[in-house]
Design an enzyme around this catalytic site. Sequence first.
Site, mmCIF file in Angstrom:
data_model
loop_
_atom_site.group_PDB
_atom_site.id
_atom_site.type_symbol
_atom_site.label_atom_id
_atom_site.label_comp_id
_atom_site.label_asym_id
_atom_site.label_seq_id
_atom_site.Cartn_x
_atom_site.Cartn_y
_atom_site.Cartn_z
ATOM 1 N N VAL A 83 0.835 -1.111 0.085
ATOM 2 C CA VAL A 83 -0.012 -0.019 0.001
ATOM 3 C C VAL A 83 0.791 1.275 0.010
ATOM 4 C CG1 VAL A 83 -0.227 0.165 2.612
ATOM 5 C CG2 VAL A 83 -2.060 1.019 1.023
ATOM 6 N N GLY A 84 2.102 1.093 0.547
ATOM 7 C CA GLY A 84 2.805 2.269 0.505
ATOM 8 C C GLY A 84 3.661 2.414 -0.804
ATOM 9 N N ARG A 163 -6.501 4.431 6.671
ATOM 10 C CA ARG A 163 -7.395 3.174 6.798
ATOM 11 C C ARG A 163 -6.428 2.364 7.980
ATOM 12 N NH1 ARG A 163 -6.543 3.881 0.980
ATOM 13 N NH2 ARG A 163 -4.405 3.842 1.592
ATOM 14 N N ILE A 164 -5.156 2.032 8.034
ATOM 15 C CA ILE A 164 -4.705 1.250 9.346
ATOM 16 C C ILE A 164 -4.466 2.157 10.600
ATOM 17 C CG2 ILE A 164 -2.471 0.390 10.068
ATOM 18 C CD1 ILE A 164 -1.765 0.123 6.839
ATOM 19 N N ARG A 185 -3.591 15.700 8.033
ATOM 20 C CA ARG A 185 -3.634 16.948 7.331
ATOM 21 C C ARG A 185 -5.113 17.566 7.565
ATOM 22 N NH1 ARG A 185 -0.958 14.837 2.045
ATOM 23 N NH2 ARG A 185 -2.162 13.075 2.593
ATOM 24 N N HIS A 292 9.724 -5.595 9.561
ATOM 25 C CA HIS A 292 8.812 -5.258 8.843
ATOM 26 C C HIS A 292 7.667 -6.406 8.393
ATOM 27 C CE1 HIS A 292 8.040 -2.167 5.298
ATOM 28 N NE2 HIS A 292 6.910 -2.574 5.882
ATOM 29 N N ILE A 293 7.019 -6.762 9.333
ATOM 30 C CA ILE A 293 6.104 -8.126 9.275
ATOM 31 C C ILE A 293 4.288 -7.467 9.343
ATOM 32 C CG2 ILE A 293 7.746 -9.862 9.350
ATOM 33 C CD1 ILE A 293 6.601 -9.828 12.510
ATOM 34 N N GLY A 294 4.313 -6.204 9.330
ATOM 35 C CA GLY A 294 2.942 -5.771 9.576
ATOM 36 C C GLY A 294 1.921 -6.550 8.618
ATOM 37 N N SER A 295 2.108 -6.636 7.520
ATOM 38 C CA SER A 295 1.183 -7.684 6.600
ATOM 39 C C SER A 295 1.347 -8.943 6.375
ATOM 40 C CB SER A 295 0.809 -6.706 5.264
ATOM 41 O OG SER A 295 2.110 -7.034 4.449
HETATM 42 P P1 NDP Z 1 -3.734 5.981 4.115
HETATM 43 O O1 NDP Z 1 -3.563 6.663 3.103
HETATM 44 O O2 NDP Z 1 -5.310 5.432 4.540
HETATM 45 O O3 NDP Z 1 -3.323 6.664 5.497
HETATM 46 C C1 NDP Z 1 -2.097 7.588 5.429
HETATM 47 C C2 NDP Z 1 -2.379 8.510 6.574
HETATM 48 O O4 NDP Z 1 -1.291 9.228 6.660
HETATM 49 C C3 NDP Z 1 -3.568 9.416 6.294
HETATM 50 O O5 NDP Z 1 -4.405 9.407 7.377
HETATM 51 C C4 NDP Z 1 -3.026 10.967 6.245
HETATM 52 O O6 NDP Z 1 -3.765 11.811 6.944
HETATM 53 C C5 NDP Z 1 -1.734 10.642 7.000
HETATM 54 N N1 NDP Z 1 -0.655 11.731 6.472
HETATM 55 C C6 NDP Z 1 -0.386 11.954 5.398
HETATM 56 N N2 NDP Z 1 0.540 13.183 5.635
HETATM 57 C C7 NDP Z 1 0.603 13.355 6.917
HETATM 58 C C8 NDP Z 1 1.281 14.614 7.698
HETATM 59 N N3 NDP Z 1 1.823 15.494 7.177
HETATM 60 N N4 NDP Z 1 0.956 14.273 9.237
HETATM 61 C C9 NDP Z 1 0.362 13.407 9.579
HETATM 62 N N5 NDP Z 1 -0.260 12.361 8.890
HETATM 63 C C10 NDP Z 1 -0.430 12.316 7.532
HETATM 64 O O7 NDP Z 1 -2.757 4.697 4.128
HETATM 65 P P2 NDP Z 1 -2.884 3.321 4.884
HETATM 66 O O8 NDP Z 1 -3.349 3.446 6.326
HETATM 67 O O9 NDP Z 1 -3.392 2.230 4.173
HETATM 68 O O10 NDP Z 1 -1.373 2.968 5.254
HETATM 69 C C11 NDP Z 1 -0.337 3.851 5.984
HETATM 70 C C12 NDP Z 1 1.044 3.448 5.717
HETATM 71 O O11 NDP Z 1 1.334 2.599 6.463
HETATM 72 C C13 NDP Z 1 1.407 3.263 4.332
HETATM 73 O O12 NDP Z 1 1.796 4.306 3.406
HETATM 74 C C14 NDP Z 1 2.834 2.502 4.614
HETATM 75 O O13 NDP Z 1 3.873 3.389 4.619
HETATM 76 C C15 NDP Z 1 2.412 1.818 6.021
HETATM 77 N N6 NDP Z 1 2.287 0.466 5.903
HETATM 78 C C16 NDP Z 1 3.130 -0.300 6.659
HETATM 79 C C17 NDP Z 1 3.066 -1.684 6.766
HETATM 80 C C18 NDP Z 1 3.899 -2.568 7.654
HETATM 81 O O14 NDP Z 1 4.033 -3.555 7.163
HETATM 82 N N7 NDP Z 1 4.579 -2.178 8.653
HETATM 83 C C19 NDP Z 1 1.876 -2.323 6.201
HETATM 84 C C20 NDP Z 1 0.973 -1.467 5.549
HETATM 85 C C21 NDP Z 1 1.435 -0.333 5.527
HETATM 86 P P3 NDP Z 1 -4.697 12.754 5.881
HETATM 87 O O15 NDP Z 1 -5.758 11.925 5.426
HETATM 88 O O16 NDP Z 1 -5.272 13.850 6.923
HETATM 89 O O17 NDP Z 1 -3.688 13.228 5.025
HETATM 90 C C1 DGY Z 2 3.071 -1.784 2.553
HETATM 91 O O1 DGY Z 2 2.224 -2.672 2.087
HETATM 92 O O2 DGY Z 2 3.079 -0.632 2.498
HETATM 93 C C2 DGY Z 2 3.872 -2.386 3.814
HETATM 94 O O3 DGY Z 2 4.953 -1.861 4.147
HETATM 95 C C3 DGY Z 2 4.176 -3.989 3.552
HETATM 96 O O4 DGY Z 2 3.090 -4.608 3.376
#
Ligand code: NDP
Ligand code: DGY
Length: 327
Positions: A83-84, A163-164, A185, A292-295
């Site tokens: 998703v990132g 979402r997360i 934001r 890095h095992i979140g998912s």
């Molecule tokens: P979303 O796009 O749903 O959420 C991202 C959030 O980041 C939004 O709420 C957004 O807030 C916020 N954000 C963006 N810019 C800022 C800022 N300047 N200050 C504060 N908040 C901010 O994505 P997901 O929830 O699906 O995923 C989030 C992240 O989690 C991914 O991008 C990835 O990097 C990471 N991830 C890590 C995993 C792991 O294995 N550890 C697994 C999956 C994801 P707003 O809407 O207000 O802009």
């Molecule tokens: C992502 O999807 O961005 C996580 O970091 C790995 O699932």
Amino acid sequence: MSAQQILKVFVTRRIPQEGMKILQKAGLCNLSVWDSDEPVPRAELLKGVAGAHGILCLLSDKIDTEVLDAAGPNLKVISTLSVGFDHLAIDEIKKRGIRVGYTPDVLTDATAELTVALLLATARRLPEGVEEVKNGGWSTWKPLWLCGYGLSGSTVGVIGLGRIGLAIARRLKPFGVKRLLYTGRQSKPQAQEVDGEYVPLDTLVSESDFVVVSCSLTPDTQGLCDKTFFSKMKKTSIFINTSRGAVVNQEDLFEALSSGQIAAAGLDVTTPEPLPTAHPLLTLKNCVVLPHIGSATYSTRGVMSELTANNLLAGLTGSEMPSELKM
Ligand code: NDP
Ligand code: DGY
């Protein structure tokens, strides 16, 4: 020439079979796979993408101008098994009219669950406890031995209630969390569900007992958690990051943890990945680091693989993607 000969796809890693089956069954493309569990070396990536119409990549592959140039003008779609998307040069990709597929939603539950597990493991010092049992440090029941911090009656601050972030908040509330703060934001209507209070970052950092980072990595969030940030946290507070390592200044985090500025940290993401085994953070008992095992559940990775394959095929055929990144 048949479509199969025309459409070239480079897959940068061995991926779960669910996705490979979809690609093979579609019979649309010539698949070239870096058939390994290890990342494709840069030189092989540049060679592999040459002339490709599609690239299926992972978060560990940096898709920048050099890769896009190496791929050339055929490239229509990049589908990432994540998703990132901070590993993709989005501005350049957009300029070239290339579509991007990614995997939102399908990994939200698994990642939120892992975040809660990491938070509890860090706050209740589980890795330390397990170690003490193994090394003979467990002599008897002692009133103040291995005490940590509980969620009941606490204030939790979520940075990035996406979402997360929301899925984490939903899971934490039933532990008896008193206040749920969040920042981002803009305020979110869906925060009502968890009685979330939208507050400025400074308020969140200084009032939370648990600070949970779940935002995306952007130029604005890069290095967000630095010396100033940690200096505002309570001495008894716990820092958790499951977003991206680069949101944190790790030298500053080390200082905050070793000086007692904050109580503990749990990280699922670091810079770099893997974190070198000699890294100072790994010498600290109050820092729990996961690889890095979140998912990482079998079913989530299978569904991510399917979605990534279907995004790729839609990008190749010019049809609607199940999950297209809006750029
Ligand atoms: P979303 O796009 O749903 O959420 C991202 C959030 O980041 C939004 O709420 C957004 O807030 C916020 N954000 C963006 N810019 C800022 C800022 N300047 N200050 C504060 N908040 C901010 O994505 P997901 O929830 O699906 O995923 C989030 C992240 O989690 C991914 O991008 C990835 O990097 C990471 N991830 C890590 C995993 C792991 O294995 N550890 C697994 C999956 C994801 P707003 O809407 O207000 O802009
Ligand atoms: C992502 O999807 O961005 C996580 O970091 C790995 O699932």
